[in-house]
Design a protein around this motif. Sequence first.
Motif, PDB file in Angstrom:
ATOM      1  N   SER A 284      41.404 -12.515  86.252  1.00 37.50           N
ATOM      2  CA  SER A 284      40.088 -12.313  86.770  1.00 37.50           C
ATOM      3  C   SER A 284      39.152 -13.708  86.072  1.00 37.50           C
ATOM      4  O   SER A 284      39.322 -13.683  84.854  1.00 37.50           O
ATOM      5  CB  SER A 284      39.212 -11.124  86.766  1.00 37.50           C
ATOM      6  OG  SER A 284      39.014 -10.766  85.151  1.00 37.50           O
TER       7      SER A 284
ATOM      8  N   CYS B  59      34.482  -9.637  90.336  1.00 38.28           N
ATOM      9  CA  CYS B  59      36.072  -9.634  90.087  1.00 38.28           C
ATOM     10  C   CYS B  59      36.483  -8.820  89.379  1.00 38.28           C
ATOM     11  O   CYS B  59      37.643  -8.018  89.400  1.00 38.28           O
ATOM     12  CB  CYS B  59      36.353 -10.954  89.727  1.00 38.28           C
ATOM     13  SG  CYS B  59      35.726 -11.898  88.182  1.00 38.28           S
TER      14      CYS B  59
ATOM     15  N   VAL C 280      41.408 -14.071  90.724  1.00 38.76           N
ATOM     16  CA  VAL C 280      40.305 -13.344  91.510  1.00 38.76           C
ATOM     17  C   VAL C 280      38.959 -14.008  90.647  1.00 38.76           C
ATOM     18  O   VAL C 280      38.899 -13.979  89.504  1.00 38.76           O
ATOM     19  CB  VAL C 280      40.263 -11.908  91.437  1.00 38.76           C
ATOM     20  CG1 VAL C 280      38.960 -11.166  92.107  1.00 38.76           C
ATOM     21  CG2 VAL C 280      41.521 -11.171  91.684  1.00 38.76           C
TER      22      VAL C 280
ATOM     23  N   SER D 245      34.400 -14.326  90.972  1.00 38.55           N
ATOM     24  CA  SER D 245      33.154 -14.281  91.693  1.00 38.55           C
ATOM     25  C   SER D 245      32.076 -14.593  90.907  1.00 38.55           C
ATOM     26  O   SER D 245      32.301 -15.016  89.719  1.00 38.55           O
ATOM     27  CB  SER D 245      33.165 -12.633  91.743  1.00 38.55           C
ATOM     28  OG  SER D 245      33.281 -11.951  90.525  1.00 38.55           O
TER      29      SER D 245
END
Length: 139
Positions: free
Chosen positions: A31, A12, A5, A7
Amino acid sequence: MKIVVTSHGELCEGILSSYQMIVGDISQFISVKLDDKGISDFSSRLTTVLDEQTMKNEVVIVLSDIMGGTPYNETFRYMLANPNKVYLMAGLNLSMLIQAATIINEPNIDEAINSILEAGQASISIAPITENSSEDLDF
């Protein structure tokens, strides 16, 4: 299969915290956030994570916050160099994470990706507005 994940900033990590509150175990997720250390640092950390997983012959699905942003673009660059090992999706939301966890052992990557995509899209809606809606609410 592993789910990464990515971001901009804390999204995230925050969405994984929400997932953990609802579902529990987050060990199948990793993440990688873009922070104030910049793009080079992010790219290096992302490459390390993706290399570790692909060297284990893991298929990796990366869920990114927005298409065209740095987390997406850096993953896309890696994906092009590693076809059939890394798959990238944009528009990260909690429903996508929950669905990803339920199909983590799905052997068919196309079915897994479609399932995650459908869950993410289906979770987007607007609350119905009616004349008497405030009278019917029960808080």
